[in-house]
Write a protein that holds these residues in place. Structure first.
Motif, PDB file in Angstrom:
ATOM      1  N   HIS A 208       0.905  -1.192   0.034  1.00  0.00           N
ATOM      2  CA  HIS A 208      -0.073   0.048   0.102  1.00  0.00           C
ATOM      3  C   HIS A 208       1.017   1.240  -0.003  1.00  0.00           C
ATOM      4  N   ALA A 209       2.037   1.220  -0.854  1.00  0.00           N
ATOM      5  CA  ALA A 209       2.869   2.160  -0.931  1.00  0.00           C
ATOM      6  C   ALA A 209       2.842   2.808  -2.198  1.00  0.00           C
ATOM      7  N   LEU A 210       3.740   3.767  -2.588  1.00  0.00           N
ATOM      8  CA  LEU A 210       3.759   4.498  -3.976  1.00  0.00           C
ATOM      9  C   LEU A 210       5.078   3.929  -4.730  1.00  0.00           C
ATOM     10  N   LEU A 211       4.899   3.953  -6.232  1.00  0.00           N
ATOM     11  CA  LEU A 211       6.164   3.780  -6.752  1.00  0.00           C
ATOM     12  C   LEU A 211       6.181   5.215  -7.893  1.00  0.00           C
ATOM     13  N   SER A 212       7.200   5.825  -7.518  1.00  0.00           N
ATOM     14  CA  SER A 212       7.315   7.101  -8.339  1.00  0.00           C
ATOM     15  C   SER A 212       8.581   6.888  -9.144  1.00  0.00           C
ATOM     16  N   VAL A 213       8.748   7.548 -10.222  1.00  0.00           N
ATOM     17  CA  VAL A 213       9.849   7.435 -11.226  1.00  0.00           C
ATOM     18  C   VAL A 213      10.368   8.736 -11.921  1.00  0.00           C
ATOM     19  N   SER A 214      11.455   8.894 -11.654  1.00  0.00           N
ATOM     20  CA  SER A 214      12.062  10.012 -12.695  1.00  0.00           C
ATOM     21  C   SER A 214      12.229   9.552 -13.813  1.00  0.00           C
ATOM     22  N   VAL A 215      11.914  10.424 -14.966  1.00  0.00           N
ATOM     23  CA  VAL A 215      11.898  10.092 -16.318  1.00  0.00           C
ATOM     24  C   VAL A 215      12.648  11.208 -17.032  1.00  0.00           C
ATOM     25  N   PRO A 216      13.236  11.096 -18.110  1.00  0.00           N
ATOM     26  CA  PRO A 216      13.883  12.110 -18.909  1.00  0.00           C
ATOM     27  C   PRO A 216      12.849  12.984 -19.796  1.00  0.00           C
ATOM     28  N   GLN A 217      13.347  13.946 -20.418  1.00  0.00           N
ATOM     29  CA  GLN A 217      12.244  14.671 -21.034  1.00  0.00           C
ATOM     30  C   GLN A 217      11.853  14.125 -22.400  1.00  0.00           C
ATOM     31  N   VAL A 218      10.643  14.528 -22.746  1.00  0.00           N
ATOM     32  CA  VAL A 218       9.963  13.716 -23.777  1.00  0.00           C
ATOM     33  C   VAL A 218      10.011  14.639 -25.075  1.00  0.00           C
ATOM     34  N   GLU A 219      10.176  13.852 -26.117  1.00  0.00           N
ATOM     35  CA  GLU A 219      10.174  14.539 -27.494  1.00  0.00           C
ATOM     36  C   GLU A 219       9.139  15.565 -27.687  1.00  0.00           C
ATOM     37  N   PRO A 220       9.539  16.846 -27.986  1.00  0.00           N
ATOM     38  CA  PRO A 220       8.435  17.847 -28.050  1.00  0.00           C
ATOM     39  C   PRO A 220       7.291  17.661 -29.155  1.00  0.00           C
ATOM     40  N   MET A 221       7.791  16.903 -30.130  1.00  0.00           N
ATOM     41  CA  MET A 221       7.003  16.495 -31.232  1.00  0.00           C
ATOM     42  C   MET A 221       7.354  15.383 -32.028  1.00  0.00           C
ATOM     43  N   THR A 222       6.391  14.684 -32.514  1.00  0.00           N
ATOM     44  CA  THR A 222       6.731  13.096 -33.215  1.00  0.00           C
ATOM     45  C   THR A 222       7.869  13.546 -34.210  1.00  0.00           C
ATOM     46  N   GLY A 223       8.888  12.548 -34.231  1.00  0.00           N
ATOM     47  CA  GLY A 223       9.992  12.456 -35.096  1.00  0.00           C
ATOM     48  C   GLY A 223      11.035  13.378 -34.651  1.00  0.00           C
ATOM     49  N   PHE A 224      10.947  14.165 -33.460  1.00  0.00           N
ATOM     50  CA  PHE A 224      12.080  15.140 -33.205  1.00  0.00           C
ATOM     51  C   PHE A 224      13.355  14.358 -32.550  1.00  0.00           C
TER      52      PHE A 224
END
Length: 375
Positions: free
Chosen positions: A226-242
């Motif tokens: 009954h605890a949390l799983l949190s994840v740091s993630v990198p930045q996301v491509e601003p637009m498809t194909g970038f």
């Protein structure tokens, strides 16, 4: 242009015009003398530079548009923010950031958090060893810190910030035995009293199946506690194909696709996008970039998963982080612009990185530009 024989016969030119070579159609002498493979390589480099130049130009224009306007007053803290904390809170040794923490330090932190919208504290625990195991001896004061926060700040959650550098000579997420030890460490951290686990593995490339496996397995453990799983993630491509040309420009994998972020997020309770270390040299470009990051993250992360946008409360000088560009005010303005005048009704907040580097000016900007902007 050279005239045809018919044209010269019909209308002779009494003063012949000097012949001119079209540089786009007739290769210069030095170029013709190059071996064929050299000409092809040079042509490919010219095409690549042209592509990257176009990408930079288009991106700059897009960032200017994204960062334009006045941040709406409706976009502000809802009390779901977070703060990354250094290892010194749970165990200090020579070389650690800061100094050993005292009761007075704890009281100052309590006062800071109590008057904020911070709901989660990610305190650096571990890190994992290179084989994926977790050594609790690295954080002998963990229970003291957890108990103190629970006592002084009811409702504030303390999560174990766990991670490691991956790939090369470091930890390998594609190894099942390593993943098994990581998952066992998650259970051990929760047994010590942490309210959740915050993963931070870097760098994880887009599409990494080992990361998906370890997140899924860890989520099963946190859910059973009954605890949390949190994840740091990198930045996301601003637009498809970038992503692919952008990674080439950056010189290393830097962005995730929206599709991969969505696949990771479905097995999480909380996702924190690290929206800093962008290499952008101006505040207006960074502001526009964070606005776009906020928009694409909102689109990719399921609405039942809390989304945090990581903001820079650190001031190191390096090529990835221009301190005059990546500022707290620019980041918060970008997030508010990304949320818009009608923010979506979902768990959302900002995460400040990091406590031991944050200045009074950083905290002041957080309070004026995010926490109390609606008043």
């Amino acid at each position: 242009m050279v005239e045809s024989a018919v044209e010269r016969a019909v209308e002779p030119d009494p003063i012949p015009e000097p012949r001119r070579r079209d540089p786009l159609k007739r290769p210069v002498a030095w170029y013709r003398r190059l071996p064929r493979w050299s000409r092809r390589t040079l042509a490919a480099l010219v095409a690549l530079c042209t592509l990257l130049g176009t990408l930079v130009g288009v991106t700059g224009a897009a960032l200017f548009v994204e960062g334009a306007g006045t941040p709406p007053a409706a976009a502000h803290s809802t009390g779901d923010d977070a703060l990354w904390l250094g290892h010194a809170w749970v165990g200090w040794q020579p070389g650690s950031a800061g100094a050993p923490k005292t009761d007075a330090d704890l009281q100052a932190l309590v006062d800071q958090v109590r008057s904020s919208g911070i709901k989660d504290l990610f305190v650096h625990d571990g890190p994992f060893e290179m084989d994926g195991s977790l050594n609790p001896a690295r954080s002998p004061k963990a229970e003291w810190f957890i108990d103190a926060v629970h006592r002084e700040l009811p409702g504030v959650r303390v999560q174990a910030w766990l991670g490691q550098v991956v790939g090369g000579t470091s930890l390998h997420l594609d190894d099942p035995a390593t993943r098994g030890r990581i998952v066992a460490g998650v259970g051990a951290a929760l047994d010590r009293g942490f309210d959740g686990v915050h993963f931070d593995f870097e760098p994880v490339a887009d599409g990494d199946s080992g990361f998906l496996d370890v997140v899924g397995a860890a989520h099963a453990v946190t859910a059973s506690h009954h605890a949390l799983l949190s994840v740091s993630v990198p930045q996301v491509e601003p637009m498809t194909g970038f992503r692919l040309p952008g990674d080439l420009l950056a010189g290393h994998p830097k962005w995730w696709s929206q599709a991969y972020l969505r696949r990771v997020a479905v097995d999480c309770d909380q996702v924190a996008v690290m929206a800093y270390d962008t290499s952008l040299p101006t505040a207006w470009a960074y502001r526009g970039y964070v606005a776009r990051q906020t928009q694409v993250a909102l689109s990719a992360v399921p609405s039942n998963v809390q989304l945090l946008m990581g903001v820079p409360a650190f001031h190191t000088h390096d090529p990835g982080h221009w301190v005059d560009a990546e500022t707290m005010p620019a980041a918060l303005d970008g997030i508010r612009l990304g949320l818009g005048a009608h923010p979506p009704a979902r768990p959302f907040g900002v995460a400040l990185y990091v406590d031991f580097a944050a200045t009074p000016a950083d905290w002041s900007a957080y309070r004026s530009d995010w926490l109390t902007t609606a008043h």
